[in-house]
Write an enzyme that holds these catalytic residues in place. Structure first.
Site, PDB file in Angstrom:
ATOM      1  N   ASP A 120       8.503  -1.738   6.152  1.00  0.00           N
ATOM      2  CA  ASP A 120       8.216  -2.696   5.071  1.00  0.00           C
ATOM      3  C   ASP A 120       9.475  -3.226   4.398  1.00  0.00           C
ATOM      4  OD1 ASP A 120       5.578  -2.250   5.655  1.00  0.00           O
ATOM      5  OD2 ASP A 120       5.269  -0.823   4.023  1.00  0.00           O
ATOM      6  N   ASN A 170      -1.161  -2.152  10.121  1.00  0.00           N
ATOM      7  CA  ASN A 170      -1.634  -3.074   9.080  1.00  0.00           C
ATOM      8  C   ASN A 170      -2.649  -4.079   9.617  1.00  0.00           C
ATOM      9  OD1 ASN A 170      -0.103  -1.901   7.062  1.00  0.00           O
ATOM     10  ND2 ASN A 170       1.631  -3.286   7.357  1.00  0.00           N
ATOM     11  N   ASP A 214       0.839  -1.201   0.000  1.00  0.00           N
ATOM     12  CA  ASP A 214       0.000   0.000   0.000  1.00  0.00           C
ATOM     13  C   ASP A 214       0.878   1.256   0.000  1.00  0.00           C
ATOM     14  OD1 ASP A 214       0.929  -0.409   2.623  1.00  0.00           O
ATOM     15  OD2 ASP A 214      -0.866   0.472   3.541  1.00  0.00           O
ATOM     16  N   THR A 224       2.850  -6.056   2.790  1.00  0.00           N
ATOM     17  CA  THR A 224       3.298  -4.916   3.606  1.00  0.00           C
ATOM     18  C   THR A 224       2.187  -3.886   3.817  1.00  0.00           C
ATOM     19  OG1 THR A 224       4.159  -3.768   1.658  1.00  0.00           O
ATOM     20  CG2 THR A 224       5.707  -5.175   2.858  1.00  0.00           C
TER      21      THR A 224
HETATM   22  C1  BDR Z   1       3.060  -0.240   8.670  1.00  0.00           C
HETATM   23  O1  BDR Z   1       1.967   0.645   8.535  1.00  0.00           O
HETATM   24  C2  BDR Z   1       2.121   1.444   7.398  1.00  0.00           C
HETATM   25  O2  BDR Z   1       1.812   2.772   7.698  1.00  0.00           O
HETATM   26  C3  BDR Z   1       3.525   1.242   6.912  1.00  0.00           C
HETATM   27  O3  BDR Z   1       3.583   1.332   5.498  1.00  0.00           O
HETATM   28  C4  BDR Z   1       3.861  -0.137   7.397  1.00  0.00           C
HETATM   29  O4  BDR Z   1       3.431  -1.121   6.476  1.00  0.00           O
HETATM   30  C5  BDR Z   1       3.824   0.100   9.922  1.00  0.00           C
HETATM   31  O5  BDR Z   1       2.998  -0.049  11.038  1.00  0.00           O
HETATM   32 CA    CA Z   2       2.820  -0.564   4.208  1.00  0.00          CA
END
Ligand code: BDR
Ligand code: CA
Length: 310
Positions: free
Chosen positions: A238, A166, A10, A124
């Site tokens: 990520d 996530n 993302d 990710t």
């Molecule tokens: C995760 O949350 C997102 O904001 C970042 O891209 C990463 O995947 C970190 O908590």
């Molecule tokens: Ca991410």
């Protein structure tokens, strides 16, 4: 033979840096990118993936768009962290090439089915696409050579006190994913907060030329988070998940049973990690060889930067 990698993401500042690693490491072959709504809207995460693909010059790698929002909940983004467009202060030229037209869920299923045991799946972002793929074709859990996520934590959250973004963004999807018939490698906050781009790292990255000036350094230095204890720089969360596929030797992991809290009033999206459980469903990353990690990442970025013509 390089490890074949399918990245569900993302983008997102650190997703973009993870894409750069996946593209640049000769020991990895990026065979597809799927996008999900998360840090910003699906429209923006997909747009960023397409722009990055052309800017970094891997036009043949297919990009497929997936779920715009979580399975059952309202969409909640992290634009306050990643900027309105998702790439912080970076604005890349508009892409000329489009997405595949195949939904990410079908792309994931078809890709894993085509070569069982040969493709490493990395996620990710929120786990919505992966959960939908598992619901549609549970056999993907057998077909994936490995499955690694950036998400969760066994000590603290970042979206809330208890939950990492996530997982918090789509806990129902995360529960499906952790309960599936595979072993999840969980690269959570406890690990990724060890990978902070501090001033020494940023100084070294800054020597890499135009790609560093225009992309890498701005992505790695966009925000400051006063809530992270001992803040030393942005964590490249990520990047760690992609790095794990190529360089597992840099990570310590422990087997654990991970369950996802979906109903807690204060703990929704929490990963409940039991290192003593008799039936582990995950390998949880605990410790990073920080110097080895940055040496690896910087070598790959230097390689891409040397070939980058803007
Ligand atoms: C995760 O949350 C997102 O904001 C970042 O891209 C990463 O995947 C970190 O908590
Ligand atoms: Ca991410």
């Amino acid at each position: 033979m390089p490890f074949r990698l399918l990245l569900d993401c993302d983008p997102g500042l650190d997703d973009a840096l993870a894409l750069l690693l996946a593209h640049g490491d000769p020991d990895l072959e990026l065979i597809g990118v799927t996008t999900v709504g998360g840090n910003v809207t699906l429209q923006n995460t997909t747009r960023n993936a397409l722009r990055l693909r052309e800017y970094l010059k891997f036009p043949k790698v297919p990009v497929s768009a997936g779920a715009a929002g979580p399975l059952t909940r309202q969409f909640r983004d992290a634009a306050h962290v990643h900027g309105a467009g998702g790439l912080g202060s970076v604005t890349l030229p508009e892409a000329t090439l489009a997405v595949t037209g195949i939904h990410a869920v079908d792309f994931i299923i078809d890709t894993l089915r085509a070569t069982p045991g040969a493709v490493h799946l990395v996620a990710t972002g929120p786990l919505t696409n992966i959960a939908l793929a598992l619901e549609k074709e549970p056999a993907i859990a057998r077909w994936a050579a490995s499955f690694t996520i950036m998400g969760g934590s066994f000590t603290r959250g970042n979206a809330t006190v208890a939950a990492e973004f996530n997982i918090w963004a789509d806990p129902e999807a995360a529960r499906i994913v952790f309960d599936a018939d595979w072993q999840v490698t969980m690269i959570g906050l406890d690990l990724t907060l060890q990978a902070q781009a501090n001033s020494i790292v940023v100084d070294r990255l800054s020597t890499l030329g135009a790609l560093a000036d225009d992309l890498i350094v701005p992505l790695a230095t966009f925000y400051f988070n006063p809530n992270v204890p001992d803040w030393d720089g942005q964590a490249v969360h990520d990047v760690c998940a992609v790095a794990y596929v190529a360089r597992p030797d840099l990570f310590e992991t422990r087997p654990a049973r991970v369950d996802i809290e979906t109903t807690g009033e204060f703990t929704s999206g929490m990963t409940v990690v039991d290192f003593d459980a008799p039936s582990p469903n995950a390998m949880v990353a605990t410790r990073l060889d920080v110097n080895g990690f940055w040496a690896y990442v910087e070598t790959v970025y230097a390689r891409v930067a040397a070939e980058h013509t803007g």
